[in-house]
Design a protein around this motif. Structure first.
Motif, PDB file in Angstrom:
ATOM      1  N   LYS A  84      16.177  47.508  53.648  1.00 15.21           N
ATOM      2  CA  LYS A  84      17.235  48.033  52.414  1.00 15.21           C
ATOM      3  C   LYS A  84      16.164  49.412  52.402  1.00 15.21           C
ATOM      4  O   LYS A  84      17.414  51.007  52.664  1.00 15.21           O
ATOM      5  CB  LYS A  84      17.455  47.586  51.234  1.00 15.21           C
ATOM      6  CG  LYS A  84      17.593  45.869  51.072  1.00 15.21           C
ATOM      7  CD  LYS A  84      18.408  45.475  50.092  1.00 15.21           C
ATOM      8  CE  LYS A  84      18.902  44.178  50.053  1.00 15.21           C
ATOM      9  NZ  LYS A  84      19.147  43.839  48.510  1.00 15.21           N
ATOM     10  N   GLN A  95      18.967  52.892  53.999  1.00 14.98           N
ATOM     11  CA  GLN A  95      19.550  53.602  52.645  1.00 14.98           C
ATOM     12  C   GLN A  95      19.255  55.010  53.657  1.00 14.98           C
ATOM     13  O   GLN A  95      19.970  56.200  53.514  1.00 14.98           O
ATOM     14  CB  GLN A  95      19.434  53.214  51.135  1.00 14.98           C
ATOM     15  CG  GLN A  95      20.096  54.528  50.281  1.00 14.98           C
ATOM     16  CD  GLN A  95      21.879  54.158  50.991  1.00 14.98           C
ATOM     17  OE1 GLN A  95      22.331  52.928  50.937  1.00 14.98           O
ATOM     18  NE2 GLN A  95      22.651  55.281  49.964  1.00 14.98           N
ATOM     19  N   THR A  96      17.903  55.364  53.637  1.00 13.81           N
ATOM     20  CA  THR A  96      17.611  56.551  54.388  1.00 13.81           C
ATOM     21  C   THR A  96      17.724  57.314  55.387  1.00 13.81           C
ATOM     22  O   THR A  96      17.668  58.289  55.331  1.00 13.81           O
ATOM     23  CB  THR A  96      15.808  56.356  54.314  1.00 13.81           C
ATOM     24  OG1 THR A  96      14.972  55.487  52.596  1.00 13.81           O
ATOM     25  CG2 THR A  96      14.541  57.555  54.649  1.00 13.81           C
ATOM     26  N   LEU A 155      20.615  56.875  56.377  1.00 14.74           N
ATOM     27  CA  LEU A 155      22.555  56.661  56.121  1.00 14.74           C
ATOM     28  C   LEU A 155      22.218  58.732  54.856  1.00 14.74           C
ATOM     29  O   LEU A 155      22.931  58.824  55.170  1.00 14.74           O
ATOM     30  CB  LEU A 155      22.901  55.425  54.899  1.00 14.74           C
ATOM     31  CG  LEU A 155      24.400  55.961  54.300  1.00 14.74           C
ATOM     32  CD1 LEU A 155      25.212  56.463  55.939  1.00 14.74           C
ATOM     33  CD2 LEU A 155      24.866  54.996  53.301  1.00 14.74           C
ATOM     34  N   GLY A 156      21.462  58.253  54.177  1.00 13.79           N
ATOM     35  CA  GLY A 156      21.109  59.654  53.499  1.00 13.79           C
ATOM     36  C   GLY A 156      20.796  60.424  54.152  1.00 13.79           C
ATOM     37  O   GLY A 156      21.041  61.846  53.776  1.00 13.79           O
ATOM     38  N   ALA A 157      20.278  60.784  54.721  1.00 14.51           N
ATOM     39  CA  ALA A 157      19.834  61.525  55.640  1.00 14.51           C
ATOM     40  C   ALA A 157      20.800  62.116  56.752  1.00 14.51           C
ATOM     41  O   ALA A 157      20.734  63.237  56.691  1.00 14.51           O
ATOM     42  CB  ALA A 157      18.067  61.062  56.332  1.00 14.51           C
ATOM     43  N   HIS A 162      23.672  62.020  56.137  1.00 12.36           N
ATOM     44  CA  HIS A 162      24.937  62.316  55.341  1.00 12.36           C
ATOM     45  C   HIS A 162      24.098  63.618  54.590  1.00 12.36           C
ATOM     46  O   HIS A 162      25.348  65.082  54.617  1.00 12.36           O
ATOM     47  CB  HIS A 162      24.961  61.645  54.160  1.00 12.36           C
ATOM     48  CG  HIS A 162      26.070  60.714  53.935  1.00 12.36           C
ATOM     49  ND1 HIS A 162      27.212  60.736  54.238  1.00 12.36           N
ATOM     50  CD2 HIS A 162      26.000  58.928  53.342  1.00 12.36           C
ATOM     51  CE1 HIS A 162      27.720  59.790  54.056  1.00 12.36           C
ATOM     52  NE2 HIS A 162      27.211  58.909  53.470  1.00 12.36           N
ATOM     53  N   MET A 163      23.025  64.143  54.730  1.00 16.27           N
ATOM     54  CA  MET A 163      22.138  65.412  54.639  1.00 16.27           C
ATOM     55  C   MET A 163      22.333  66.322  55.793  1.00 16.27           C
ATOM     56  O   MET A 163      23.003  67.804  55.280  1.00 16.27           O
ATOM     57  CB  MET A 163      20.747  65.605  54.070  1.00 16.27           C
ATOM     58  CG  MET A 163      20.582  64.934  52.130  1.00 16.27           C
ATOM     59  SD  MET A 163      19.384  64.886  52.263  1.00 16.27           S
ATOM     60  CE  MET A 163      18.454  66.578  51.901  1.00 16.27           C
ATOM     61  N   SER A 192      26.360  67.396  55.935  1.00 13.30           N
ATOM     62  CA  SER A 192      26.782  68.377  54.993  1.00 13.30           C
ATOM     63  C   SER A 192      26.048  69.139  54.527  1.00 13.30           C
ATOM     64  O   SER A 192      26.669  70.448  53.958  1.00 13.30           O
ATOM     65  CB  SER A 192      26.848  67.492  53.663  1.00 13.30           C
ATOM     66  OG  SER A 192      25.243  67.062  53.024  1.00 13.30           O
ATOM     67  N   SER A 193      25.077  69.167  55.372  1.00 11.05           N
ATOM     68  CA  SER A 193      23.544  70.883  54.864  1.00 11.05           C
ATOM     69  C   SER A 193      24.626  72.076  55.633  1.00 11.05           C
ATOM     70  O   SER A 193      25.688  72.275  57.456  1.00 11.05           O
ATOM     71  CB  SER A 193      22.175  70.668  55.712  1.00 11.05           C
ATOM     72  OG  SER A 193      21.937  71.851  55.170  1.00 11.05           O
TER      73      SER A 193
END
Length: 272
Positions: free
Chosen positions: A202, A206-207, A209-211, A213-214, A217-218
């Motif tokens: 997990k 999630q890491t 997915l978050g990376a 997205h960053m 969007s960056s």
């Protein structure tokens, strides 16, 4: 696309994903039809999307503006040769089969306008990315049709040369598997460091997915994002230095080169 009629030859997972994306964008079920040899698959796609399905490919392409070839590369030659008498010269052919060149398709189909594209498996979740290449016979309107078709399941990017599709295959076509491999390795490493496997999985997922997205969007590139989270003499720097000491960048380059080489090799083998 509001009046475009689209026929899918093959109604497997990728075709069904494209059909679902088009329907979600507002395309009426009457504008889409498909063929598939499997009665069970035909019934499933009809139930999910409400489109008309056929056992015969020739029935599916009748009256279509765009014909999407969504069959396995090994079956493309036979499918194209059998379909040739049923195609009209003005019908756009879009191929999503890996490793089949436009020249091979022209040999099997005759002089059709062809767009060859390389989508990837996240297209099944409408999070894909596709590289597209069009032959000279493809009109501006047909290019737009092909782009809108692939945009229904993600991002569509045009390429300047067909050869670049080998690189697209290496980077994004095969790319999801590379990230899955990293997720596997990080999960296993977390477990060895003492975490329960479920917790390590997990944390890793999630890491990732978050990376992602960053990065998406960056307004800065991945190298700058990496620098921003790498404190001098900190834990991240220790890991990054370990990666680089073992030749991480060179290893990635070597792996993608192998994939691109295999893509070109397959095109030669399957095009005969």
């Amino acid at each position: 696309m509001s009046k475009t009629r689209i026929a899918f030859i093959g109604a497997g997972n990728m075709a069904a994903s494209l059909i679902g994306g088009l329907r979600a964008q507002g395309l009426d079920a009457s504008q889409i039809r498909a063929s598939d040899p499997g009665a069970e698959q035909r019934a499933k796609v009809h139930a999910e999307h409400g489109i008309e399905l056929f056992a015969d490919n020739a029935d599916a392409v009748e009256g279509a503006d765009v014909v999407v070839l969504a069959v396995k590369p090994q079956a493309m030659k036979a499918v194209c040769q059998a379909l040739k008498p049923s195609l009209k010269p003005e019908q756009l052919v879009v191929s999503i089969a890996a490793g089949i060149t436009c020249a091979s398709m022209n040999n099997w189909l005759g002089a059709q306008p062809i767009v060859r594209c390389m989508p990837n498996t996240p297209a099944l979740l409408r999070q894909g990315v596709s590289g597209l290449y069009a032959t000279a016979e493809v009109s501006a309107a047909q290019r737009q049709q092909a782009e809108q078709l692939l945009s229904a399941v993600g991002i569509a990017l045009w390429l300047d040369s067909e050869q670049q599709l080998d690189a697209v295959t290496a980077v994004s076509g095969s790319g999801p598997a590379y990230f899955f491999l990293l997720i596997e390795a990080m999960t296993a490493a977390g477990e060895k460091l003492g975490l329960p496997r479920e917790t390590a999985a997990k944390l890793t997922l999630q890491t990732a997915l978050g990376a992602a997205h960053m990065a998406v969007s960056s307004d800065v590139d991945a190298a700058e994002l990496r620098r921003r989270v790498t404190s001098p003499a900190g834990t991240t720097e220790a890991a990054i230095k370990s990666f680089q000491a073992d030749g991480f960048e060179a290893l990635v380059e070597k792996a993608l080169s192998a994939a691109a080489h295999r893509s070109a090799e397959m095109a030669e083998q399957l095009g005969n």
